[in-house]
Design a protein around this motif. Structure first.
Motif, PDB file in Angstrom:
ATOM      1  N   ILE A 146       0.925  -1.252   0.093  1.00 36.45           N
ATOM      2  CA  ILE A 146       0.051   0.130   0.079  1.00 36.45           C
ATOM      3  C   ILE A 146       0.826   1.065   0.281  1.00 36.45           C
ATOM      4  CG2 ILE A 146      -1.899   1.313   1.304  1.00 36.45           C
ATOM      5  CD1 ILE A 146      -2.508  -1.369   2.641  1.00 36.45           C
ATOM      6  N   PRO A 147       0.763   1.997  -0.877  1.00 34.02           N
ATOM      7  CA  PRO A 147       1.754   3.355  -1.128  1.00 34.02           C
ATOM      8  C   PRO A 147       1.396   4.273   0.008  1.00 34.02           C
ATOM      9  CG  PRO A 147       0.376   3.168  -2.921  1.00 34.02           C
ATOM     10  CD  PRO A 147       0.139   1.902  -2.263  1.00 34.02           C
ATOM     11  N   SER A 148       2.351   4.951   0.415  1.00 36.99           N
ATOM     12  CA  SER A 148       2.122   6.146   1.197  1.00 36.99           C
ATOM     13  C   SER A 148       1.955   7.207   0.281  1.00 36.99           C
ATOM     14  CB  SER A 148       3.215   6.382   2.139  1.00 36.99           C
ATOM     15  OG  SER A 148       3.097   7.455   2.811  1.00 36.99           O
ATOM     16  N   PHE A 149       1.125   8.088   0.899  1.00 35.61           N
ATOM     17  CA  PHE A 149       0.783   9.406  -0.006  1.00 35.61           C
ATOM     18  C   PHE A 149       1.213  10.606   1.019  1.00 35.61           C
ATOM     19  CE2 PHE A 149      -2.226   6.255  -1.610  1.00 35.61           C
ATOM     20  CZ  PHE A 149      -2.594   6.752  -2.773  1.00 35.61           C
ATOM     21  N   ALA A 150       2.064  10.439   1.944  1.00 35.76           N
ATOM     22  CA  ALA A 150       2.581  11.400   2.716  1.00 35.76           C
ATOM     23  C   ALA A 150       3.707  12.282   2.005  1.00 35.76           C
ATOM     24  CB  ALA A 150       3.475  10.949   3.749  1.00 35.76           C
ATOM     25  N   ASN A 151       3.340  13.634   2.163  1.00 35.74           N
ATOM     26  CA  ASN A 151       4.204  14.872   1.565  1.00 35.74           C
ATOM     27  C   ASN A 151       5.590  14.798   1.540  1.00 35.74           C
ATOM     28  OD1 ASN A 151       1.421  15.970   0.911  1.00 35.74           O
ATOM     29  ND2 ASN A 151       1.141  16.608   2.842  1.00 35.74           N
TER      30      ASN A 151
ATOM     31  N   LYS B 140       9.328  11.981   5.884  1.00 39.42           N
ATOM     32  CA  LYS B 140       8.954  12.160   7.309  1.00 39.42           C
ATOM     33  C   LYS B 140       7.628  11.462   7.843  1.00 39.42           C
ATOM     34  CE  LYS B 140      11.928  15.901   9.418  1.00 39.42           C
ATOM     35  NZ  LYS B 140      11.583  16.998   9.898  1.00 39.42           N
ATOM     36  N   GLY B 141       7.017  11.069   6.929  1.00 39.87           N
ATOM     37  CA  GLY B 141       5.741  10.400   7.373  1.00 39.87           C
ATOM     38  C   GLY B 141       5.620   9.174   7.968  1.00 39.87           C
ATOM     39  N   SER B 142       4.714   8.712   8.502  1.00 39.21           N
ATOM     40  CA  SER B 142       4.595   7.329   9.081  1.00 39.21           C
ATOM     41  C   SER B 142       4.999   6.034   8.504  1.00 39.21           C
ATOM     42  CB  SER B 142       2.974   7.021   9.567  1.00 39.21           C
ATOM     43  OG  SER B 142       2.448   7.666  10.427  1.00 39.21           O
ATOM     44  N   GLU B 143       5.951   5.356   9.034  1.00 45.71           N
ATOM     45  CA  GLU B 143       6.607   4.312   8.344  1.00 45.71           C
ATOM     46  C   GLU B 143       5.798   3.308   7.900  1.00 45.71           C
ATOM     47  OE1 GLU B 143       9.809   3.187  10.619  1.00 45.71           O
ATOM     48  OE2 GLU B 143      10.570   5.262  10.899  1.00 45.71           O
ATOM     49  N   SER B 144       4.477   3.078   8.697  1.00 46.01           N
ATOM     50  CA  SER B 144       3.804   1.887   8.482  1.00 46.01           C
ATOM     51  C   SER B 144       2.439   2.286   8.848  1.00 46.01           C
ATOM     52  CB  SER B 144       4.232   0.654   9.226  1.00 46.01           C
ATOM     53  OG  SER B 144       4.136   0.943  10.289  1.00 46.01           O
TER      54      SER B 144
END
Lengths: 254, 254
Positions: free
Chosen positions: A224-229, A232-236
């Protein structure tokens, strides 16, 4: 009336060793007890207040021991912070899931899920998405742990779980040409992956993901890809959250 | 050394009243404390063991009080079942989110989320999906509750939360032509709904869903359909689970 011995016995079901010996588990709360009664599970006994008894099915015949008791007595026996008006002690079902049972079905496999809340939530998710079977590694938390039961919100009565040597089971599934998926950091973007309507989806441990032994058996790695900007976003994601998103992706395409 | 008074003070941060008075909150665990130090949050003081201090950034300059103490002292102060080697007391940030800040963004709004674990998990989900802002109704559980902080797994340092009169805020959003979505049993199948890349998604209370007052302000009602085989399946998903599935649906289409 609820005897001291009965109260002690109910509380002892918090321990896996006792549950396994007695082949019994505890269900608490009005709604959960009602669901238990309506399910195919065999009930050993129910403790309930007069009010609960009058409001529910108990006026009819029933084939289990019914103990009328006060709210205070239930409070004494209860493992919950906010006990309700009923609890039930229930016989564990036989675990019968075989690889042949899950051919042409979509099935979850759990590799060392440790947190009872996570397992209960995953059972509830499975129920929502019409997933009938869950295979659990032997080191996954016991599904009859009271915290699992409560978090499952009754779904425990509708899902067939089986604790098994998961590496072996998945190896068998591979030999039966059942496609096996698992979530890995380096897996393919799930939103862009072709997903079949049947197969096994393996979800891994909260801290360490899927074990090396089981990874070897997984042909289809997804992510599931992260959409964080930023990076530094959540790792999981929490494992129950990730399970929900994966099940949604598999099921919406059916 | 950690004085008795300091231990008492740390533990008192379990209470919302004290947190609000002092404008401080507690963060526990090695990883969380490290994330706090790397964040823009202002740190009041850190308590850590010698080992943790040597392994981390503290060799460098820092502008907060650093209290070296034993693992046993941290255990005494800790609210966790399994305390680690560090905890930090941190200043609450100012809540500055305005409707203008969330124009052209995708934002979550929470209507009376009660369970701290659910709120923490939702904050972690928001972080994963690159959602910068969360609006919370005033009766939503305090985001500086230690259980929320722990469940957020550090995401609390990256998300702007604002407690607000949610009905008013959403009414303002409507006037600013920000599309407002919410999950309802009678909503449109989310998998078949056209979803924009910006807007507000309202998620409701664990037991009762979205309140009537806020429902009036929601033009777009959506629903995650159940795939259960019978009508005996689970009646609902956990709110954090549902939030994850909705965010996944909004974000994957961007």
């Amino acid at each position: 009336m609820l005897s001291k011995n009965k109260i002690k016995f109910i509380q002892s079901l918090n321990r896996k060793k006792v549950r396994d010996q007695e082949q019994l588990f505890l269900v608490e709360g009005n709604k959960m007890v009602q669901e238990a009664i309506e399910s195919d599970f065999q009930i050993e006994f129910v403790c309930a207040t007069e009010g609960f008894i009058q409001e529910t099915l108990f006026k009819n015949e029933h084939d289990f021991e019914l103990i009328e008791c006060s709210g205070d007595e239930i409070k004494k026996a209860s493992l919950l912070q906010n006990p309700q008006q009923a609890l039930a002690v229930i016989k564990m079902p036989k675990q019968t899931v075989q690889i042949d049972d899950i051919k042409n079905k979509f099935t979850l496999a759990l590799d060392f899920i440790q947190d009872p809340g996570n397992l209960g939530t995953i059972i509830r998710i499975a129920d929502w998405f019409g997933i009938g079977h869950i295979l659990c590694s032997e080191n996954t938390v016991d599904c009859f742990n009271p915290k699992v039961i409560q978090a499952s919100m009754g779904a425990i009565f509708r899902i067939n779980l089986r604790y098994t040597n998961l590496a072996e089971s998945i190896s068998k599934a591979n030999k039966s040409n059942i496609p096996v998926f698992g979530t890995f950091l380096e897996g393919e973007n799930i939103y862009q992956t072709k997903l079949p309507s049947s197969g096994i989806l393996v979800m891994g441990n909260e801290g360490n993901g899927i074990s090396a032994e089981i990874e070897k058996e997984i042909a289809h790695k997804i992510h599931i890809p992260s959409f964080a900007n930023s990076n530094k976003g959540s790792e999981s994601l929490n494992v129950a959250t990730a399970t929900a998103i994966c099940c949604s992706e598999f099921k919406r395409r059916e």
